[in-house]
Design an enzyme around this catalytic site. Structure first.
Site, PDB file in Angstrom:
ATOM      1  N   GLU A 159       1.087  -1.221   0.085  1.00  0.00           N
ATOM      2  CA  GLU A 159       0.419  -0.292   0.293  1.00  0.00           C
ATOM      3  C   GLU A 159       0.751   1.615  -0.279  1.00  0.00           C
ATOM      4  O   GLU A 159       2.237   1.399   1.081  1.00  0.00           O
ATOM      5  CB  GLU A 159      -0.702   0.126   1.196  1.00  0.00           C
ATOM      6  CG  GLU A 159      -1.619   1.622   1.789  1.00  0.00           C
ATOM      7  CD  GLU A 159      -2.796   1.605   2.815  1.00  0.00           C
ATOM      8  OE1 GLU A 159      -2.860   0.028   3.286  1.00  0.00           O
ATOM      9  OE2 GLU A 159      -3.103   1.683   3.258  1.00  0.00           O
ATOM     10  N   GLU A 164      -2.975  11.225   3.684  1.00  0.00           N
ATOM     11  CA  GLU A 164      -3.926  10.426   4.265  1.00  0.00           C
ATOM     12  C   GLU A 164      -4.104  12.159   5.301  1.00  0.00           C
ATOM     13  O   GLU A 164      -2.707  12.578   5.828  1.00  0.00           O
ATOM     14  CB  GLU A 164      -4.545   9.477   4.771  1.00  0.00           C
ATOM     15  CG  GLU A 164      -2.688   8.842   6.199  1.00  0.00           C
ATOM     16  CD  GLU A 164      -3.135   7.235   5.941  1.00  0.00           C
ATOM     17  OE1 GLU A 164      -4.248   6.751   6.233  1.00  0.00           O
ATOM     18  OE2 GLU A 164      -1.670   6.849   6.642  1.00  0.00           O
TER      19      GLU A 164
END
Length: 278
Positions: A159, A164
């Protein structure tokens, strides 16, 4: 917010950014450290400017629907839908909107878009120009997963979190990688702090430049981190195609639950997504 006025400004700023970004990339790709590996990625291979009203382009974007397993593995509180109340294109921008509402046994709704089985790429520059939401328990993300995830479950597939952000910390974002031996709370991460501003008050370009042995992290024209195989505490799993995801989560272990001060609806506003290859 007057979206029409805002987008006319976007068009002017976006054109200027393209010229500045191209000039900067051709010079040094914004290297913050002379020892860091940089490359030029100038061949545009995927672009969505969200210039068609209504549903996002189905040739690029699909959807995750529901609550996943254990709130998508993070105890998130929202139910993801593909309804226009949660995801739509208006006035040249994509709106991913979290609502506080009772829906399918959840108290919140939102949307998660992904290019799985539609677009994937190994290496290149991946970027999006986004205005972020804010508030306790608000968790937007622009990220990537290994395209072999069905055969190689997370975290084995890998990932890459391009961006974020915890809505309660509107000046700080995080770029990370997850893989076998360094996932979840052990992810390899670095924060970027926006000086004298907040990510919810304007648009910023979040991107990575990714090659065989490195992933460079950018905010606007600032290279703030490079992750290499020497930095991870397990196997480097980033030499294969990945696909893109964009979502707006509510609650979960990363941000905690909304509180009485959290305002709804909240929208992640995306001006464009672009992918380049070398």
């Amino acid at each position: 917010m007057n979206v029409n006025n805002k987008y006319s400004k976007i068009q002017r700023i976006s054109g200027l950014w393209c010229l500045v970004a191209l000039f900067t990339i051709l010079l040094t790709a914004c290297s913050a450290d002379e020892t860091q590996t940089v490359a030029t990625f100038t061949n545009l291979v995927m672009e969505d400017n969200f210039d068609v009203e209504g549903r996002p382009d189905a040739s690029i974007w699909g959807y995750d629907i529901g609550t996943g397993v254990n709130g998508w593995g993070n105890q998130e509180l929202q139910y993801y839908t593909s309804r226009p109340e949660n995801v739509t294109v208006e006035n040249g921008v994509l709106l991913i909107t979290a609502q506080q509402e009772a829906f399918e046994n959840s108290q919140y709704t939102s949307a998660r878009l992904l290019t799985k089985d539609l677009f994937e790429q190994q290496y290149g520059r991946f970027e999006a120009r986004i205005r972020l939401p804010y508030g306790q328990g608000i968790w937007p993300a622009f990220w990537m997963l290994g395209a072999d995830i069905d055969e190689n479950p997370w975290p084995g597939a890998g990932e890459i979190d391009i961006m974020e952000y915890r809505g309660q910390n509107p000046t700080v974002l995080i770029g990370s990688v997850h893989g076998p031996g360094y996932s979840g709370g052990q992810a390899i991460s670095k924060e970027y702090v926006l000086e004298n501003d907040r990510f919810d008050t304007g648009f910023h370009v979040f991107g990575i430049e990714w090659g065989p042995e490195y992933i460079n992290y950018y905010v606007d024209d600032v290279l703030y981190n490079q992750i290499t195989p020497e930095d991870v505490t397990g196997t480097w799993v980033f030499n294969k195609p990945f696909y893109i995801l964009m979502n707006l989560a509510v609650g979960g272990t990363f941000v905690g639950s909304p509180n009485a001060e959290t305002q709804f609806p909240q929208s992640m506003i995306v001006d464009y997504v672009r992918v380049y290859e070398q």
